[in-house]
Design a protein around this motif. Sequence first.
Motif, mmCIF file in Angstrom:
data_model
loop_
_atom_site.group_PDB
_atom_site.id
_atom_site.type_symbol
_atom_site.label_atom_id
_atom_site.label_comp_id
_atom_site.label_asym_id
_atom_site.label_seq_id
_atom_site.Cartn_x
_atom_site.Cartn_y
_atom_site.Cartn_z
ATOM 1 N N HIS A 14 42.286 35.319 35.685
ATOM 2 C CA HIS A 14 41.795 36.682 35.494
ATOM 3 C C HIS A 14 40.829 36.730 34.311
ATOM 4 O O HIS A 14 41.149 36.284 33.224
ATOM 5 C CB HIS A 14 42.967 37.641 35.261
ATOM 6 N N ASN A 34 31.858 40.031 42.699
ATOM 7 C CA ASN A 34 32.390 39.311 41.549
ATOM 8 C C ASN A 34 33.388 38.291 42.085
ATOM 9 O O ASN A 34 33.880 38.420 43.201
ATOM 10 C CB ASN A 34 33.052 40.252 40.536
ATOM 11 N N THR A 89 36.171 37.403 36.816
ATOM 12 C CA THR A 89 37.071 37.387 37.965
ATOM 13 C C THR A 89 38.080 38.528 37.861
ATOM 14 O O THR A 89 38.513 38.910 36.777
ATOM 15 C CB THR A 89 37.830 36.055 38.079
ATOM 16 N N THR A 90 38.423 39.058 39.024
ATOM 17 C CA THR A 90 39.457 40.082 39.135
ATOM 18 C C THR A 90 40.264 39.795 40.397
ATOM 19 O O THR A 90 39.831 39.040 41.270
ATOM 20 C CB THR A 90 38.859 41.502 39.251
ATOM 21 N N ALA A 91 41.424 40.426 40.483
ATOM 22 C CA ALA A 91 42.236 40.277 41.687
ATOM 23 C C ALA A 91 41.584 41.001 42.867
ATOM 24 O O ALA A 91 41.660 40.547 43.997
ATOM 25 C CB ALA A 91 43.647 40.814 41.444
ATOM 26 N N ARG A 92 40.932 42.137 42.576
ATOM 27 C CA ARG A 92 40.293 42.935 43.627
ATOM 28 C C ARG A 92 38.986 43.513 43.090
ATOM 29 O O ARG A 92 38.876 43.849 41.903
ATOM 30 C CB ARG A 92 41.202 44.097 44.054
ATOM 31 N N ASP A 94 37.916 46.393 43.516
ATOM 32 C CA ASP A 94 38.073 47.782 43.073
ATOM 33 C C ASP A 94 38.545 47.887 41.619
ATOM 34 O O ASP A 94 38.680 48.980 41.085
ATOM 35 C CB ASP A 94 38.973 48.582 44.025
ATOM 36 N N GLU A 95 38.753 46.747 40.957
ATOM 37 C CA GLU A 95 39.045 46.752 39.520
ATOM 38 C C GLU A 95 37.772 46.957 38.699
ATOM 39 O O GLU A 95 37.840 47.162 37.489
ATOM 40 C CB GLU A 95 39.709 45.443 39.095
ATOM 41 N N LEU A 96 36.624 46.888 39.346
ATOM 42 C CA LEU A 96 35.350 47.091 38.670
ATOM 43 C C LEU A 96 34.981 48.563 38.748
ATOM 44 O O LEU A 96 35.098 49.177 39.802
ATOM 45 C CB LEU A 96 34.252 46.261 39.350
ATOM 46 N N ASP A 97 34.507 49.125 37.635
ATOM 47 C CA ASP A 97 34.090 50.527 37.686
ATOM 48 C C ASP A 97 32.577 50.614 37.878
ATOM 49 O O ASP A 97 31.859 49.612 37.830
ATOM 50 C CB ASP A 97 34.562 51.303 36.458
ATOM 51 N N GLU A 100 30.298 49.169 35.146
ATOM 52 C CA GLU A 100 30.252 47.701 35.151
ATOM 53 C C GLU A 100 29.338 47.196 36.270
ATOM 54 O O GLU A 100 28.569 46.249 36.077
ATOM 55 C CB GLU A 100 31.665 47.140 35.301
#
Length: 191
Positions: A14, A34, A89-92, A94-97, A100
């Motif tokens: 992460h 991403n 990196t993110t799990a999903r 939709d964790e990006l706003d 960003e």
Amino acid sequence: MSGRPSKEELAAAHGRTIDDVIAPGLRVLFCGINPGLYSGATGYHFARPGNRFWPALYRSGFTPRLLAPSEQSELLGYGLGITNLVARTTARADELDADELRRGGENLTRKVAKYRPAWLAVVGITAYRVAFGQAKATVGPQEAQVSDVPVWVLPNTSGLNAHWTPATLDAEFARLRAATPPLTRRAPADT
């Protein structure tokens, strides 16, 4: 790491970043949203099993054989590259706003100006709309350009994107390939 990443390796991924596969004058620079945790753990773009990016590249004729994510550096020999709107990196996704994604669009604009690909292909319509303020954009070639480079928006290649079957995804990649300049002999790229 060998084989599939463990739960611990995925959790540790992460926030990591993955190096771009990029060189000046590419035929197409593909831009993901991403990297996911699987990609962050392995260090390879579009690495999660079930992601349809690599099969679509092959079946649309961009590559002469199906490449594994671990062979991503071979893309440069075909005049292709990969980057991301957002590096971490993110799990999903939709964790990006939205902020960003917009900052990612600004960074991508500078990168495209520097490397000058023939096409920028953004893989993910929703992220493209937000990053570049193109709320009505649809999949396919765009009227708006990025740093005077034409843009083609492709569907998200995640296996979770049920709106696009492998056949329709391959067909959209093939439309882009048909609009792409032919491969000319390239010297090995300095990445």
